[in-house]
Write an enzyme that holds these catalytic residues in place. Structure first.
Site, PDB file in Angstrom:
ATOM      1  N   PHE A   1     -33.661  16.917 -82.430  1.00  0.00           N
ATOM      2  CA  PHE A   1     -34.587  16.773 -81.306  1.00  0.00           C
ATOM      3  C   PHE A   1     -33.853  17.173 -80.040  1.00  0.00           C
ATOM      4  O   PHE A   1     -32.817  16.597 -79.706  1.00  0.00           O
ATOM      5  CB  PHE A   1     -35.107  15.335 -81.176  1.00  0.00           C
ATOM      6  CG  PHE A   1     -36.181  15.219 -80.129  1.00  0.00           C
ATOM      7  CD1 PHE A   1     -37.505  15.506 -80.431  1.00  0.00           C
ATOM      8  CD2 PHE A   1     -35.870  14.872 -78.828  1.00  0.00           C
ATOM      9  CE1 PHE A   1     -38.500  15.442 -79.458  1.00  0.00           C
ATOM     10  CE2 PHE A   1     -36.864  14.799 -77.846  1.00  0.00           C
ATOM     11  CZ  PHE A   1     -38.177  15.078 -78.167  1.00  0.00           C
TER      12      PHE A   1
ATOM     13  N   LYS B   1     -30.215  10.619 -70.401  1.00  0.00           N
ATOM     14  CA  LYS B   1     -30.497   9.219 -70.718  1.00  0.00           C
ATOM     15  C   LYS B   1     -29.643   8.196 -69.968  1.00  0.00           C
ATOM     16  O   LYS B   1     -30.008   7.749 -68.905  1.00  0.00           O
ATOM     17  CB  LYS B   1     -30.398   9.012 -72.224  1.00  0.00           C
ATOM     18  CG  LYS B   1     -31.583   9.646 -72.990  1.00  0.00           C
ATOM     19  CD  LYS B   1     -31.659   9.135 -74.391  1.00  0.00           C
ATOM     20  CE  LYS B   1     -32.746   9.816 -75.223  1.00  0.00           C
ATOM     21  NZ  LYS B   1     -34.083   9.306 -75.008  1.00  0.00           N
TER      22      LYS B   1
ATOM     23  N   ASP C   1     -25.467  18.377 -78.146  1.00  0.00           N
ATOM     24  CA  ASP C   1     -26.490  17.629 -77.421  1.00  0.00           C
ATOM     25  C   ASP C   1     -26.144  16.151 -77.560  1.00  0.00           C
ATOM     26  O   ASP C   1     -26.381  15.533 -78.602  1.00  0.00           O
ATOM     27  CB  ASP C   1     -27.869  17.942 -78.018  1.00  0.00           C
ATOM     28  CG  ASP C   1     -28.995  17.147 -77.354  1.00  0.00           C
ATOM     29  OD1 ASP C   1     -28.701  16.165 -76.645  1.00  0.00           O
ATOM     30  OD2 ASP C   1     -30.165  17.505 -77.560  1.00  0.00           O
TER      31      ASP C   1
HETATM   32  N1  PLP Z   1     -31.899  15.581 -76.714  1.00  0.00           N
HETATM   33  C1  PLP Z   1     -31.870  14.440 -77.416  1.00  0.00           C
HETATM   34  C2  PLP Z   1     -30.815  14.259 -78.459  1.00  0.00           C
HETATM   35  C3  PLP Z   1     -32.804  13.423 -77.173  1.00  0.00           C
HETATM   36  O1  PLP Z   1     -32.760  12.296 -77.896  1.00  0.00           O
HETATM   37  C4  PLP Z   1     -33.779  13.638 -76.173  1.00  0.00           C
HETATM   38  C5  PLP Z   1     -34.800  12.602 -75.900  1.00  0.00           C
HETATM   39  O2  PLP Z   1     -35.049  11.714 -76.661  1.00  0.00           O
HETATM   40  C6  PLP Z   1     -33.766  14.835 -75.467  1.00  0.00           C
HETATM   41  C7  PLP Z   1     -32.810  15.784 -75.746  1.00  0.00           C
HETATM   42  C8  PLP Z   1     -34.775  15.096 -74.384  1.00  0.00           C
HETATM   43  O3  PLP Z   1     -34.483  14.315 -73.285  1.00  0.00           O
HETATM   44  P1  PLP Z   1     -35.575  14.101 -72.125  1.00  0.00           P
HETATM   45  O4  PLP Z   1     -36.684  13.275 -72.719  1.00  0.00           O
HETATM   46  O5  PLP Z   1     -34.811  13.370 -71.041  1.00  0.00           O
HETATM   47  O6  PLP Z   1     -36.027  15.444 -71.697  1.00  0.00           O
END
Ligand code: PLP
Length: 382
Positions: A126, A240, A211
Site C-alpha cells: 500500500f 504518519k 516506504d
Molecule cells: N504508505 C504506507 C505504507 C501507508 O501505510 C500509507 C497509509 O496508510 C501511505 C503510504 C499513504 O499515506 P497517506 O494516507 O498519508 O497519504
C-alpha cells in the site's frame, strides 16, 4: 450532517472521538477507549503529548506558514535531525505519505534518466491513493473504477527475489517496498530478501525506495525499520508519526540521489511549513529520547501476550509483526471482533479482511497492553 454533507468515502461505524490523552481517547458521550489504532499509526507519542502541544501552541503564536520562497529554520533543523538520526543525507518535506511516495517516484525517475521510468513494487503493498501511488499499490481492489492507471508500475510477489529479478528490465528505474507491509496485513520482509534486493539494485543501477510511512519512526522498535535488516535504501519515505498528529511527510535520500533534484524540480506549498516542522522536531526529539527503545521492549511484551492468547483461542492462526506493529491473523473475517472490542472500550483495526492490526502508541505501558489482551481474550472467547 455527515451523511448529508460529506462525500461517502469513509465507512464510519465508530463513535465521534472528541478528546485524547496518552493511550486513551473519549467519545462525545464521555465513554473511554484504549486506543490501539492511534489515528492509523500516527500518534506514536499518544494523544496530546505535552511536549507536542507546547511546541505547536508556541509556534502557532509565532508563525504558522510563510511558503518555501523563504528560509525556514525549523525545516533545516528537522532535516538535520532526520539526517543524523537515520544516516540519510537530505530531506524534502510534503504533507502526507502518498505525497512522499510521489516525490520518491519522481526523484527516482529523474535520477535514472530518459527511458527508465518503471517502478517495481510488491503485491499486497500500500503506497497511497493518488494516481501514481495507487498504481504502485499492489492491490487491484483499490484501483477498481479509477482505471486506466498511470503507466510504469509493475508488481511482483513480496519476499520473492527471483520474481523481482525477472521483472527488472531496461526501463526499470526503481524498486519500492515496505520493509513491513502495513495495510496488506502486517507482513515483515525476509532479511535475506531485502539484502538480495539491495544487491540487485546495486548491480542494475536501480534506486531502492523504502516506504516507511507506516513502519518508520520507531514503530518497529528502531527509528527506521530498515535498521532491522541492515539494508540501506537510497530513498526512504516517512509521514504518519512524523508530526505527532500534525500532517507532515518527508523523503530522505542519499547525497548522490538527492543531488538529482534541482531548483524547480519539485515543490509543495505547505510542505515543511514552520508549524508542521515544529511539531515534527519535538516528536522526533521525544522519540529519540528513549521512546524507540521502549517500543522495542513493549513490542516483545505484547507479542508474547498475543502468542499466549493464540494458544488459547483457536481462531487466531498467526501472530506476526515487528516491535509495536503487530497483527493477529484470524481464520475468519475480523470486523466482528473489532466491533466487539470497541463496545468494550478497545480500539483496534482490521486489515486484509482477517488480520487484526495493533498500532498502539509507542509510550504504551504493560498495564494497558494487559488490558487490551484481556478484552481481546474475552471477545474471542465469545
Ligand atoms: N504508505 C504506507 C505504507 C501507508 O501505510 C500509507 C497509509 O496508510 C501511505 C503510504 C499513504 O499515506 P497517506 O494516507 O498519508 O497519504
Amino acid at each position: 450532517m455527515e451523511s448529508r454533507y460529506l462525500m461517502t468515502t469513509y465507512g464510519r461505524p465508530g463513535p465521534a472521538l472528541v478528546r485524547g490523552q496518552g493511550a486513551y481517547a473519549w467519545d462525545a458521550d464521555g465513554k473511554e477507549y484504549l486506543d490501539f489504532i492511534t489515528g492509523l499509526g500516527v500518534l506514536a507519542l499518544g494523544h496530546c503529548h505535552p511536549a507536542v502541544v507546547e511546541a505547536v501552541c508556541r509556534q502557532a503564536g509565532e508563525m504558522i506558514h510563510c511558503s518555501n520562497l523563504f528560509h525556514i529554520e525549523n525545516q533545516a533543523r528537522l532535516a538535520q535531525a532526520l539526517a543524523e538520526g537515520t544516516g540519510m543525507a537530505r530531506a524534502f518535506f510534503c504533507n502526507s505519505g502518498a505525497e512522499a511516495n510521489e516525490a520518491a517516484i519522481k526523484l527516482a525517475r529523474k535520477h535514472a534518466g530518459a527511458g527508465r521510468f518503471r517502478v517495481i513494487s510488491a503485491l499486497n503493498s500500500f503506497h497511497g491513493r493518488t494516481l501514481a501511488t495507487l498504481a504502485a499499490t499492489g492491490q487491484t481492489a483499490h484501483q477498481a473504477g479509477f482505471e486506466p492507471m498511470p503507466d510504469g508500475f509493475d508488481h511482483v510477489p513480496f519476499n520473492d527475489l527471483a520474481a523481482l529479478e525477472a521483472a527488472a528490465g531496461p526501463q526499470t528505474c526503481a524498486v519500492l517496498l515496505e520493509p513491513v507491509q502495513g495495510e496488506g496485513g502486517i507482513n515483515p520482509a525476509d532479511p535475506a530478501y531485502l539484502a538480495g534486493v539491495r544487491q540487485l539494485c546495486d548491480r542494475r543501477g536501480l534506486v531502492l525506495i523504502f516506504d516507511e510511512v507506516q513502519c518508520g519512526l520507531g514503530r518497529t522498535g528502531k527509528l527506521l525499520a530498515a535498521e532491522h535488516f541492515g539494508v540501506r535504501p537510497d530513498i526512504v519515505t516517512l509521514a504518519k508519526a512524523l508530526g505527532g498528529g500534525f500532517p507532515i511527510g518527508a523523503i530522505l535520500a542519499t547525497e548522490q540521489v538527492a543531488a538529482t533534484f534541482k531548483p524547480g524540480d519539485h515543490a509543495s506549498t505547505f510542505g515543511g511549513n514552520p508549524l508542521a516542522c515544529a511539531a515534527a522536531l519535538v516528536t522526533l526529539r521525544v522519540l529519540q529520547d528513549g521512546v524507540v527503545e521502549h517500543a522495542a521492549r513493549m513490542g516483545e511484551y505484547f507479542r508474547r501476550g498475543l502468542a499466549e492468547l493464540a494458544g488459547r483461542r483457536r481462531q487466531v492462526v498467526q501472530v506476526r509483526g515487528l516491535g509495536l506493529m503487530l497483527a493477529a491473523e484470524l481464520d475468519r473475517p475480523g470486523q466482528a471482533v473489532v466491533d466487539a472490542c470497541r463496545d468494550r472500550g478497545l480500539l483496534i483495526n482490521c486489515t486484509a479482511q482477517r488480520v487484526l492490526r495493533f498500532l498502539p502508541p509507542l509510550i504504551i505501558g504493560e498495564a494497558e497492553v494487559g488490558r487490551a489482551l484481556s478484552v481481546l481474550d474475552e471477545v474471542l472467547a465469545e
